[in-house]
Design a protein around this motif. Structure first.
Motif, PDB file in Angstrom:
ATOM      1  N   VAL A 165       1.021  -1.065   0.032  1.00  0.00           N
ATOM      2  CA  VAL A 165      -0.056   0.123  -0.034  1.00  0.00           C
ATOM      3  C   VAL A 165       0.896   1.337  -0.071  1.00  0.00           C
ATOM      4  CG1 VAL A 165      -1.792   1.282   1.256  1.00  0.00           C
ATOM      5  CG2 VAL A 165      -1.694  -1.209   1.119  1.00  0.00           C
ATOM      6  N   ALA A 166       0.907   2.000  -1.002  1.00  0.00           N
ATOM      7  CA  ALA A 166       1.490   3.227  -1.047  1.00  0.00           C
ATOM      8  C   ALA A 166       0.836   4.452  -1.949  1.00  0.00           C
ATOM      9  CB  ALA A 166       2.988   2.762  -1.780  1.00  0.00           C
ATOM     10  N   ASP A 174      -1.223  -2.765  -4.433  1.00  0.00           N
ATOM     11  CA  ASP A 174      -0.741  -3.936  -5.269  1.00  0.00           C
ATOM     12  C   ASP A 174      -0.596  -5.228  -4.472  1.00  0.00           C
ATOM     13  OD1 ASP A 174      -0.031  -2.602  -7.496  1.00  0.00           O
ATOM     14  OD2 ASP A 174       1.699  -1.714  -6.276  1.00  0.00           O
ATOM     15  N   ALA A 175      -1.212  -6.124  -5.214  1.00  0.00           N
ATOM     16  CA  ALA A 175      -1.023  -7.495  -4.738  1.00  0.00           C
ATOM     17  C   ALA A 175      -0.410  -8.594  -5.689  1.00  0.00           C
ATOM     18  CB  ALA A 175      -2.564  -8.041  -4.362  1.00  0.00           C
ATOM     19  N   GLN A 176       0.361  -9.320  -5.332  1.00  0.00           N
ATOM     20  CA  GLN A 176       1.087 -10.064  -6.362  1.00  0.00           C
ATOM     21  C   GLN A 176       2.129 -11.333  -5.675  1.00  0.00           C
ATOM     22  OE1 GLN A 176       4.543  -7.783  -8.204  1.00  0.00           O
ATOM     23  NE2 GLN A 176       4.851  -6.624  -6.410  1.00  0.00           N
ATOM     24  N   PHE A 177       1.898 -12.300  -6.639  1.00  0.00           N
ATOM     25  CA  PHE A 177       2.729 -13.428  -6.344  1.00  0.00           C
ATOM     26  C   PHE A 177       3.095 -14.255  -7.341  1.00  0.00           C
ATOM     27  CE2 PHE A 177      -1.637 -14.735  -6.874  1.00  0.00           C
ATOM     28  CZ  PHE A 177      -1.527 -16.000  -7.432  1.00  0.00           C
ATOM     29  N   THR A 178       4.269 -15.258  -7.329  1.00  0.00           N
ATOM     30  CA  THR A 178       4.485 -16.078  -8.342  1.00  0.00           C
ATOM     31  C   THR A 178       4.459 -17.419  -7.866  1.00  0.00           C
ATOM     32  OG1 THR A 178       6.960 -16.039  -7.646  1.00  0.00           O
ATOM     33  CG2 THR A 178       5.957 -14.487  -9.271  1.00  0.00           C
ATOM     34  N   GLU A 179       4.309 -18.602  -8.625  1.00  0.00           N
ATOM     35  CA  GLU A 179       4.217 -19.927  -8.461  1.00  0.00           C
ATOM     36  C   GLU A 179       5.214 -20.581  -9.220  1.00  0.00           C
ATOM     37  OE1 GLU A 179       3.019 -21.269  -5.674  1.00  0.00           O
ATOM     38  OE2 GLU A 179       1.681 -19.708  -5.034  1.00  0.00           O
ATOM     39  N   ASP A 180       6.213 -21.271  -8.897  1.00  0.00           N
ATOM     40  CA  ASP A 180       7.043 -22.215  -9.682  1.00  0.00           C
ATOM     41  C   ASP A 180       6.257 -23.603 -10.285  1.00  0.00           C
ATOM     42  OD1 ASP A 180       8.911 -20.319  -9.217  1.00  0.00           O
ATOM     43  OD2 ASP A 180       9.991 -21.322  -7.789  1.00  0.00           O
ATOM     44  N   GLY A 194       0.702 -13.713 -10.670  1.00  0.00           N
ATOM     45  CA  GLY A 194      -0.727 -13.070 -10.379  1.00  0.00           C
ATOM     46  C   GLY A 194      -0.256 -11.663  -9.775  1.00  0.00           C
ATOM     47  N   TRP A 195      -1.160 -10.770 -10.449  1.00  0.00           N
ATOM     48  CA  TRP A 195      -0.744  -9.369 -10.078  1.00  0.00           C
ATOM     49  C   TRP A 195      -2.097  -8.666 -10.306  1.00  0.00           C
ATOM     50  CZ3 TRP A 195      -1.067  -4.541 -12.807  1.00  0.00           C
ATOM     51  CH2 TRP A 195      -0.546  -3.616 -12.315  1.00  0.00           C
ATOM     52  N   GLY A 196      -2.474  -7.966  -9.155  1.00  0.00           N
ATOM     53  CA  GLY A 196      -3.722  -6.919  -9.049  1.00  0.00           C
ATOM     54  C   GLY A 196      -3.315  -5.685  -8.387  1.00  0.00           C
ATOM     55  N   ARG A 197      -3.994  -4.743  -8.938  1.00  0.00           N
ATOM     56  CA  ARG A 197      -3.787  -3.253  -8.521  1.00  0.00           C
ATOM     57  C   ARG A 197      -5.042  -2.568  -8.385  1.00  0.00           C
ATOM     58  NH1 ARG A 197       0.585   0.849 -11.146  1.00  0.00           N
ATOM     59  NH2 ARG A 197       1.715  -0.092  -9.418  1.00  0.00           N
ATOM     60  N   VAL A 198      -5.350  -2.010  -7.156  1.00  0.00           N
ATOM     61  CA  VAL A 198      -6.364  -1.236  -7.335  1.00  0.00           C
ATOM     62  C   VAL A 198      -5.859   0.297  -6.641  1.00  0.00           C
ATOM     63  CG1 VAL A 198      -8.451  -0.655  -5.446  1.00  0.00           C
ATOM     64  CG2 VAL A 198      -8.013  -2.943  -6.184  1.00  0.00           C
ATOM     65  N   VAL A 239      -7.557  -3.883  -0.320  1.00  0.00           N
ATOM     66  CA  VAL A 239      -6.789  -4.826  -0.524  1.00  0.00           C
ATOM     67  C   VAL A 239      -7.336  -6.249  -0.893  1.00  0.00           C
ATOM     68  CG1 VAL A 239      -5.392  -6.368   0.926  1.00  0.00           C
ATOM     69  CG2 VAL A 239      -5.239  -3.947   1.115  1.00  0.00           C
ATOM     70  N   GLN A 240      -8.764  -6.413  -0.335  1.00  0.00           N
ATOM     71  CA  GLN A 240      -9.418  -7.590  -0.779  1.00  0.00           C
ATOM     72  C   GLN A 240      -9.624  -7.485  -2.412  1.00  0.00           C
ATOM     73  OE1 GLN A 240     -13.591  -7.276   0.387  1.00  0.00           O
ATOM     74  NE2 GLN A 240     -13.671  -9.605   1.004  1.00  0.00           N
ATOM     75  N   ARG A 241      -9.949  -6.299  -2.992  1.00  0.00           N
ATOM     76  CA  ARG A 241     -10.226  -6.363  -4.593  1.00  0.00           C
ATOM     77  C   ARG A 241      -8.908  -6.498  -5.136  1.00  0.00           C
ATOM     78  NH1 ARG A 241     -12.228  -0.996  -5.704  1.00  0.00           N
ATOM     79  NH2 ARG A 241     -11.676  -0.305  -3.604  1.00  0.00           N
ATOM     80  N   ALA A 242      -7.726  -6.147  -4.850  1.00  0.00           N
ATOM     81  CA  ALA A 242      -6.493  -6.311  -5.290  1.00  0.00           C
ATOM     82  C   ALA A 242      -6.028  -7.570  -5.331  1.00  0.00           C
ATOM     83  CB  ALA A 242      -5.414  -5.283  -4.509  1.00  0.00           C
ATOM     84  N   VAL A 243      -6.113  -8.361  -4.068  1.00  0.00           N
ATOM     85  CA  VAL A 243      -5.913  -9.864  -3.900  1.00  0.00           C
ATOM     86  C   VAL A 243      -6.826 -10.565  -4.865  1.00  0.00           C
ATOM     87  CG1 VAL A 243      -6.204 -11.850  -2.599  1.00  0.00           C
ATOM     88  CG2 VAL A 243      -5.038  -9.734  -1.556  1.00  0.00           C
ATOM     89  N   ALA A 244      -7.985 -10.265  -5.005  1.00  0.00           N
ATOM     90  CA  ALA A 244      -8.860 -11.023  -6.067  1.00  0.00           C
ATOM     91  C   ALA A 244      -8.640 -10.871  -7.499  1.00  0.00           C
ATOM     92  CB  ALA A 244     -10.590 -10.590  -5.741  1.00  0.00           C
TER      93      ALA A 244
END
Length: 134
Positions: A32-33, A56-62, A71-75, A92-97
């Protein structure tokens, strides 16, 4: 994602606006910035308005064979008039979704790509395909 109603942004964030949560089996990094270029949070000297805040919500999976999907989301939370941004517990909930949806889209696209490149009647990882990509 469950919202923690005791927290302004719906989850506990550190001093730098970061948090890590687990959702749908993924470890998701949240940031959150404010979007200003200044280290001082205040109204813009020209417009007199505060900067928006991005979540921003983001993650990677190998995966197998060195595959990495993300996966990336921004609100963006906009200020009201000349007031600073008010924390939105659903941001945050919407960015994660959005990040989970983005990951699902990347997964489907990767599966489609693999299916297109799989040799006819063979195993996709054997290296015996024609390589035509048709």
């Amino acid at each position: 994602m469950d919202i923690d109603t005791s927290q302004p942004w719906g989850l506990a964030i550190d001093y730098a606006g970061r948090a890590t949560i687990t959702e749908a089996g993924h470890t998701i990094h949240v940031n959150v910035a404010d979007t200003s270029l200044s280290s001082v949070i205040g109204p813009d000297s020209i417009t007199g308005t505060y900067s928006p805040v991005t979540v921003d919500a983001q993650f990677t999976e190998d995966g197998a064979a060195g595959a990495v999907l993300r996966g990336w989301g921004r609100v963006t939370v906009m200020p009201a008039g000349t007031d600073p941004v008010v924390p939105d517990q659903t941001a945050v909930q919407r960015a994660v979704a959005a990040a989970l949806d983005d990951f699902a889209a990347h997964t489907a696209a990767y599966a489609d790509l693999c299916a297109r490149w799989a040799p006819a009647g063979g195993d996709p990882g054997t290296g015996t395909g024609s390589g035509t990509g048709a």
